[in-house]
Design a protein around this motif. Structure first.
Motif, short mmCIF file in Angstrom:
data_model
loop_
_atom_site.label_atom_id
_atom_site.label_comp_id
_atom_site.label_asym_id
_atom_site.label_seq_id
_atom_site.Cartn_x
_atom_site.Cartn_y
_atom_site.Cartn_z
N GLU A 162 56.17 40.62 8.45
CA GLU A 162 56.32 42.02 8.08
C GLU A 162 55.46 42.92 8.96
O GLU A 162 55.88 44.01 9.35
CB GLU A 162 55.93 42.20 6.61
N VAL A 163 54.26 42.46 9.25
CA VAL A 163 53.33 43.20 10.11
C VAL A 163 52.87 42.28 11.23
O VAL A 163 52.04 41.41 11.03
CB VAL A 163 52.12 43.72 9.30
N LEU A 164 53.43 42.49 12.41
CA LEU A 164 53.08 41.65 13.55
C LEU A 164 51.76 42.08 14.19
O LEU A 164 51.11 41.29 14.87
CB LEU A 164 54.18 41.70 14.61
N GLY A 165 51.39 43.35 14.00
CA GLY A 165 50.19 43.82 14.67
C GLY A 165 49.79 45.22 14.26
O GLY A 165 50.34 45.80 13.32
N PRO A 166 48.82 45.80 14.97
CA PRO A 166 48.23 47.08 14.58
C PRO A 166 49.18 48.27 14.62
O PRO A 166 49.01 49.22 13.85
CB PRO A 166 47.07 47.26 15.57
N ILE A 167 50.17 48.25 15.51
CA ILE A 167 51.10 49.38 15.54
C ILE A 167 52.00 49.35 14.32
O ILE A 167 52.30 50.40 13.72
CB ILE A 167 51.93 49.38 16.85
N ASP A 168 52.41 48.15 13.90
CA ASP A 168 53.19 48.01 12.66
C ASP A 168 52.46 48.63 11.48
O ASP A 168 53.01 49.46 10.75
CB ASP A 168 53.42 46.52 12.35
N ILE A 169 51.22 48.21 11.27
CA ILE A 169 50.50 48.66 10.08
C ILE A 169 50.18 50.14 10.18
O ILE A 169 50.21 50.87 9.17
CB ILE A 169 49.22 47.82 9.85
N ALA A 170 49.88 50.63 11.38
CA ALA A 170 49.56 52.05 11.54
C ALA A 170 50.76 52.92 11.19
O ALA A 170 50.61 53.95 10.51
CB ALA A 170 49.10 52.32 12.96
N LEU A 171 51.95 52.52 11.62
CA LEU A 171 53.13 53.32 11.30
C LEU A 171 53.42 53.29 9.81
O LEU A 171 53.87 54.30 9.24
CB LEU A 171 54.34 52.82 12.11
N LYS A 172 53.17 52.16 9.16
CA LYS A 172 53.33 52.09 7.70
C LYS A 172 52.41 53.10 7.01
O LYS A 172 52.80 53.81 6.09
CB LYS A 172 53.02 50.67 7.20
N ILE A 173 51.17 53.14 7.45
CA ILE A 173 50.18 54.02 6.83
C ILE A 173 50.51 55.48 7.09
O ILE A 173 50.46 56.32 6.18
CB ILE A 173 48.76 53.65 7.31
N HIS A 174 50.87 55.78 8.33
CA HIS A 174 51.21 57.18 8.65
C HIS A 174 52.47 57.61 7.90
O HIS A 174 52.58 58.79 7.50
CB HIS A 174 51.38 57.34 10.16
N GLU A 175 53.39 56.70 7.71
CA GLU A 175 54.59 57.01 6.92
C GLU A 175 54.22 57.27 5.46
O GLU A 175 54.67 58.24 4.85
CB GLU A 175 55.57 55.83 7.01
N GLU A 176 53.38 56.41 4.91
CA GLU A 176 52.95 56.57 3.52
C GLU A 176 52.23 57.90 3.31
O GLU A 176 52.44 58.60 2.30
CB GLU A 176 52.01 55.42 3.14
N LEU A 177 51.37 58.28 4.26
CA LEU A 177 50.59 59.51 4.14
C LEU A 177 51.35 60.75 4.60
O LEU A 177 50.85 61.87 4.43
CB LEU A 177 49.29 59.38 4.94
N ALA A 178 52.54 60.54 5.17
CA ALA A 178 53.35 61.66 5.70
C ALA A 178 52.50 62.55 6.62
O ALA A 178 52.49 63.79 6.51
CB ALA A 178 53.94 62.48 4.55
#
Length: 656
Positions: free
Chosen positions: A25-41
């Motif tokens: 689901e999360v291969l690396g730091p860009i994956d998780i960063a985009l998830k967080i930025h999406e969550e925080l809008a």
């Protein structure tokens, strides 16, 4: 299956939690960063809103025996482009991974400048502390501590003040300098630490600089430093951690010895015997020669014979002294801070020299003496600037004064610079180094009205200065944006290019200012050029998301899928990267920061002059006949071809 773990830290309250994700689901730091930025809008907020996030993390292979797997990747909303940007620093992940997580997401805003401590134990994060410092104390440190200023002074202060904690954690502090608090050009910085001598390792300074991530960490979150380390060892399979098993598995994957494969693929960065030097500084100058961008890229207007004379001066006075002292007399090399045979950091008189910072604060501002450039780079680094980006700013201001758009005193100077490449006099040009030093300091100090405007960003400043000095603009017939290179984003954003004469950095792509493009100095049909852009954008994104050093891309790109299989992730990496790239493109649109056609005349000329340089007759005629229409046609066709290859939506290219 290996897990990817992220620490969500609110520096306002000190509250924190750890989220875990399966590696598929999360291969690396860009994956998780985009998830967080999406969550925080975060696209809906101001860049410096505390509800933004700066995500700092390693790839899934940090803690393994893979050379180059310990880059620290920083993902944030850039105060320059106004959209998502990705920046990386080498080696810092080697110590960071001991803190117990793969990534830290910094959210909220500290009431006072914060120093974040994250300590890892055997089972993961054991302790999170936030030490707050009065602003007056931070300013005092920035002004000078133990022979350093700025970011270096802060890191040395942390080492001395918190030595017991830092040494027990084997942590490598990550800091920002005054440029991060005072401008949009701030870098995130870390100098490796020699724990036996309680001192910096010369040459192992690293920067996640492009895009102004340090400015977001400082101005949005009021975080001055992060100290992350500890005794945690990631749960990775033996094929990646046990030396014998690792070499055996890598030989099976690569088909030959691992170290041999690495050495063969990294000749440029280690040592190229055909040149007698290595590293980007050692190789790029004799390699690119007449295609080097000099004098704020005004060399693109010069005849090749003139450029050859300029390059001869560079090789003699700029490149040769480094080759003699760092290669011929002694191998003054080191690594970024992780075990690696490449030792790509080439040190000259105590300072790491790479091509781009050296060119940015050297030949690009008309300084052809390496000792002067070395001192300017060191000043920019210690103040905490992105040396590549600030080189464009300095060159632009110097040329603006030289061409009478600005008066010297308006940018804190006592005389005019010399930006005449035809002079062929390195002593006369050397005055530019003294003036550049004044500009760097003046930007941090806010010493003039003009510099306070420029501190807010190049494109913003162009618009403001055009209005302030409209009479000069009209009489001279040159706008401020005509003298500086940038790729525009939306109505306010921009990104300055890397120091290569190529259209690749001036295309309306989701992420620019880094090597996610075709940076070959050439000119071809737009669809042909676009094929390489699209391929490299995806491959470079994959390397970044893996947390691998791009200097290792020559061998690593071939086997990334098999490496992920070792940690339990069977994915189509190209499709995964395309999906990530599309998410960044969608973010641009939601943030009203979709990239646009270049708007400055010099930026257009970077593309148009290449048609002449490489004798592409059809396009040369088009540019001479109607440059505006030809630029729009070339870029529009290129971006459409890129969008189709990466499967970006039609909205991405239809109005370009």
């Amino acid at each position: 299956m290996v897990k990817y773990r992220v620490l969500r830290l609110n520096v306002s309250t000190g509250d924190w939690k750890i989220d875990e994700y399966n590696v598929e689901e999360v291969l690396g730091p860009i994956d998780i960063a985009l998830k967080i930025h999406e969550e925080l809008a975060t696209w809906s907020k101001n860049v410096f809103d505390p509800d933004n996030a700066v995500v700092i993390g390693t790839g899934i292979f940090a803690g393994s025996k893979i050379f180059g797997a310990h880059r620290l990747v920083v993902v944030f909303r850039s105060p320059e482009s106004k959209t998502i940007h990705v920046s990386e620093m080498g080696g810092a992940g080697y110590r960071f991974i001991g803190c117990g997580v793969n990534a830290i997401s910094v959210e909220g805003r500290s009431s006072e400048p914060a120093i974040v401590f994250v300590k890892g134990g055997e089972k993961g994060v054991a302790e999170v502390n936030i030490r707050r410092m009065q602003w007056n104390k931070l300013e005092e440190i920035y002004r000078g501590y133990d022979g350093y200023i700025g970011a270096y002074a802060l890191e040395k202060y942390l080492i001395d003040t918190f030595w017991n904690e830092i040494s027990s954690m084997k942590a490598r502090p990550i800091v920002v300098g005054p440029a991060a608090y005072k401008t949009v050009y701030g870098a995130i910085i870390s100098v490796d630490v020699d724990f036996t001598k309680k001192k910096f390792v010369d040459g192992s300074e690293e920067f996640a600089a492009r895009g102004g991530g340090g400015s977001v960490l400082a101005q949005a979150h009021n975080v001055a430093a992060i100290v992350a380390g500890g005794s945690y060892k990631p749960e990775l399979p033996k094929q990646l951690t046990d030396p014998t098993e690792f070499l055996k598995s890598m030989k099976a994957i690569l088909g030959k010895d691992f170290v041999q494969s690495v050495n063969e693929a990294t000749v440029k960065y280690r040592f190229d015997p055909s040149i007698g030097a290595g590293g980007t500084f050692g190789v790029n100058y004799p390699h690119y020669r007449e295609l080097l961008p000099l004098f704020n890229f005004n060399s693109i207007y010069l005849h090749k014979s003139i450029r050859k004379k300029l390059v001869d001066l560079i090789l003699e006075h700029f490149w040769k002294p480094v080759k003699m002292e760092s290669f011929d007399l002694a191998k003054s090399w080191t690594t970024c801070g992780e075990p690696c045979p490449v030792s790509c950091k080439k040190i000259w008189r105590g300072k790491k020299l790479d091509y781009e910072p050296s060119n940015a604060l050297g030949p690009s501002i008309g300084v052809f003496k390496i000792e002067l450039s070395r001192n300017l780079i060191d000043l920019a680094d210690q103040l905490g600037f992105d040396a590549i980006g600030i080189g464009h700013v300095v060159a632009w201001l110097l040329e603006s004064v030289y061409k009478d758009l600005l008066k010297p005193e308006e940018v804190g100077l006592d005389r005019k610079p010399n930006m005449d490449p035809m002079l062929m006099n390195i002593d006369e040009w050397s005055v530019n180094a003294q003036l550049a030093e004044k500009i760097l300091k003046g930007l941090v100090e806010g010493s003039t009205d003009v510099l306070r405007i420029v501190a807010k960003g190049v494109r913003f400043a162009c618009k403001q200065l055009n209005n302030m000095f409209s009479d000069r603009v009209k009489s001279i017939g040159v706008r401020f944006e005509d003298l500086v290179l940038y790729q525009p984003y939306g109505e306010e954003g921009y990104m300055t290019p890397n120091y290569y004469w190529t259209p690749g950095f001036l295309l309306p792509l989701p992420v620019t200012g880094k090597y996610w493009t075709n940076y070959t100095t050439t000119f071809s049909e737009p669809e042909e050029f676009a094929k390489v852009v699209a391929t490299r954008a995806i491959k470079e994104l994959e390397i970044s998301n893996t947390g691998l050093c791009r200097f290792h891309r020559g061998w690593a790109e071939k086997i990334l899928p098999k490496l992920y299989e070792l940690v339990g992730a069977k994915v189509d990496l190209d499709q995964h990267a395309k999906k990530l790239y599309r998410k960044i493109a969608e973010y641009c649109i939601k943030a009203n920061a979709k990239p646009k056609l270049v708007e400055g005349e010099k930026a257009k000329d970077v593309i148009a002059t290449l048609a002449t340089e490489f004798n592409v007759e059809e396009w040369n005629k088009k540019f001479l006949s109607n440059k505006e229409d030809a630029i729009k046609e070339w870029i529009s066709r290129a971006i459409k071809a890129i969008a189709m290859q990466i499967e970006l939506p039609e909205a991405w290219y239809k109005d370009i």
